[in-house]
Design a protein around this motif. Structure first.
Motif, short mmCIF file in Angstrom:
data_model
loop_
_atom_site.label_atom_id
_atom_site.label_comp_id
_atom_site.label_asym_id
_atom_site.label_seq_id
_atom_site.Cartn_x
_atom_site.Cartn_y
_atom_site.Cartn_z
N GLN A 6 0.82 -1.21 0.00
CA GLN A 6 0.00 0.00 0.00
C GLN A 6 0.86 1.26 0.00
OE1 GLN A 6 -2.31 -1.05 3.50
NE2 GLN A 6 -4.18 -1.27 2.26
N LYS A 7 1.96 1.23 0.75
CA LYS A 7 2.87 2.37 0.77
C LYS A 7 3.52 2.58 -0.60
CE LYS A 7 4.12 2.14 5.68
NZ LYS A 7 5.22 1.88 6.64
N ALA A 8 3.91 1.47 -1.25
CA ALA A 8 4.50 1.57 -2.58
C ALA A 8 3.50 2.15 -3.57
CB ALA A 8 4.98 0.19 -3.05
N ALA A 9 2.25 1.70 -3.50
CA ALA A 9 1.21 2.23 -4.39
C ALA A 9 0.97 3.70 -4.12
CB ALA A 9 -0.08 1.44 -4.20
N GLN A 10 1.01 4.08 -2.85
CA GLN A 10 0.83 5.48 -2.46
C GLN A 10 1.93 6.35 -3.07
OE1 GLN A 10 1.47 6.28 1.74
NE2 GLN A 10 -0.34 7.62 1.80
N ILE A 11 3.16 5.88 -3.04
CA ILE A 11 4.29 6.62 -3.61
C ILE A 11 4.15 6.73 -5.12
CG2 ILE A 11 6.78 6.52 -4.05
CD1 ILE A 11 7.06 5.29 -1.23
N MET A 12 3.79 5.62 -5.78
CA MET A 12 3.65 5.65 -7.24
C MET A 12 2.52 6.57 -7.67
SD MET A 12 4.56 1.82 -8.63
CE MET A 12 3.32 0.98 -7.67
N ASN A 13 1.42 6.56 -6.94
CA ASN A 13 0.30 7.45 -7.27
C ASN A 13 0.71 8.92 -7.13
OD1 ASN A 13 -1.53 5.41 -7.85
ND2 ASN A 13 -2.25 5.27 -5.74
N LEU A 14 1.48 9.21 -6.08
CA LEU A 14 1.97 10.57 -5.89
C LEU A 14 2.88 11.00 -7.04
CD1 LEU A 14 2.46 13.14 -4.16
CD2 LEU A 14 4.32 11.87 -3.04
N LEU A 15 3.83 10.14 -7.42
CA LEU A 15 4.77 10.48 -8.48
C LEU A 15 4.08 10.58 -9.84
CD1 LEU A 15 7.90 8.39 -7.42
CD2 LEU A 15 7.55 10.85 -7.21
N GLN A 16 3.02 9.80 -10.06
CA GLN A 16 2.25 9.93 -11.30
C GLN A 16 1.62 11.31 -11.40
OE1 GLN A 16 -0.58 6.75 -12.24
NE2 GLN A 16 0.61 5.36 -10.97
N LYS A 17 1.10 11.82 -10.27
CA LYS A 17 0.38 13.09 -10.28
C LYS A 17 1.31 14.29 -10.27
CE LYS A 17 -3.67 11.15 -7.95
NZ LYS A 17 -4.46 11.11 -6.69
N GLN A 18 2.43 14.19 -9.52
CA GLN A 18 3.31 15.34 -9.36
C GLN A 18 4.69 15.09 -9.95
OE1 GLN A 18 1.55 16.20 -4.97
NE2 GLN A 18 3.22 17.51 -5.57
N GLY A 19 5.39 14.07 -9.45
CA GLY A 19 6.70 13.75 -9.97
C GLY A 19 7.77 14.78 -9.62
N ASN A 20 9.02 14.43 -9.95
CA ASN A 20 10.17 15.32 -9.73
C ASN A 20 10.24 15.78 -8.28
OD1 ASN A 20 12.48 16.58 -10.79
ND2 ASN A 20 11.40 18.52 -10.98
N LEU A 21 10.11 14.83 -7.35
CA LEU A 21 10.08 15.13 -5.92
C LEU A 21 11.29 14.56 -5.21
CD1 LEU A 21 6.33 14.27 -5.19
CD2 LEU A 21 7.31 16.55 -5.53
#
Length: 242
Positions: A6-21
């Motif tokens: 779930q944490k991995a999915a949370q990170i991937m969803n965040l990077l899909q929406k924003q990225g370059n973090l």
């Protein structure tokens, strides 16, 4: 408490929406501690879901192994591309780059030609000979484009295929200017293809949409009409994905 998956999915969803973090930004935005986020990012990089440049992390849409991206594209593209497939009696492809090659990740077959058209699903081609590959190269990041240039050996294709880096770079500039790519009997004699990039909200190419067919069904005079219809499909797909 969130599981590791779930944490991995949370990170991937965040990077899909924003990225370059940065690591700190990802930890803060996902409300997870630095050490667990760092370990997850390392694992996601190893399997190709995440890329890192300097101190910043981004989501890797380019990897064909990215099942989330492929799933998103598959369920949205089929319904949207089917009308143009029927209109022109041309097969539609969704392409993604993997390992310096273009890969057909999805196919929308022509009515009555499902078996023939679906046979190309998963086909891999050098990026310099296919409209899918050239379009992806033109609209990827400058760093990824240079990496793809370095992988080219200009083997394969027909007598019409681009055979040297200077000519390929020039073709990429033309594609960037025009907004679409063409394969005019470069992959296979008797076949043509027109493709447009599918872009995320930051202008990064996540996949390529294409229509392809035999010369008799796909005269050069129809290239612009096909491009315009693909661009309209792209807008619909981008709306669905957002």
């Amino acid at each position: 408490m969130l599981t590791t998956i779930q944490k991995a999915a949370q990170i991937m969803n965040l990077l899909q929406k924003q990225g370059n973090l940065t690591l700190t930004e990802i930890s803060r935005l996902t409300n997870n501690n630095h050490s667990s986020v760092y370990r997850l990012l390392q694992s996601l990089q190893e399997v190709g879901y995440v890329t890192k440049r300097g101190r910043r992390y981004d989501f890797s849409w380019q990897a064909i192994g990215d099942q989330q991206a492929t799933h998103l594209l598959n369920w949205t593209t089929n319904a949207i591309l089917t009308p143009v497939v029927k209109k022109y009696h041309l097969v539609a492809y969704v392409g993604i780059i993997q390992g310096g090659e273009s890969v057909i990740a999805d196919v929308v077959p022509r009515p009555g030609h499902a078996e023939e058209d679906m046979a190309r699903l998963g086909e891999r081609l050098p990026v310099n000979i296919s409209a899918l590959g050239k379009c992806a190269v033109a609209f990827t990041s400058s760093d990824d484009r240079q990496r793809l240039y370095n992988l080219l050996d200009f083997r394969g294709g027909t007598k019409h295929a681009i055979s040297d880096l200077t000519a390929f770079r020039q073709s990429i500039r033309v594609i960037q200017k025009n907004g679409y790519a063409i394969d005019d009997e470069e992959t296979q004699l008797g076949l043509r293809c027109v493709s447009v990039p599918l872009l995320d909200d930051r202008g990064k190419c996540v996949a390529v949409l294409a229509l392809s067919g035999e010369l008799a069904d796909f005269p050069r005079t129809s290239f612009i009409k096909v491009r315009d219809d693909l661009l309209r499909c792209r807008e619909q797909i981008m709306q669905e994905m957002n």
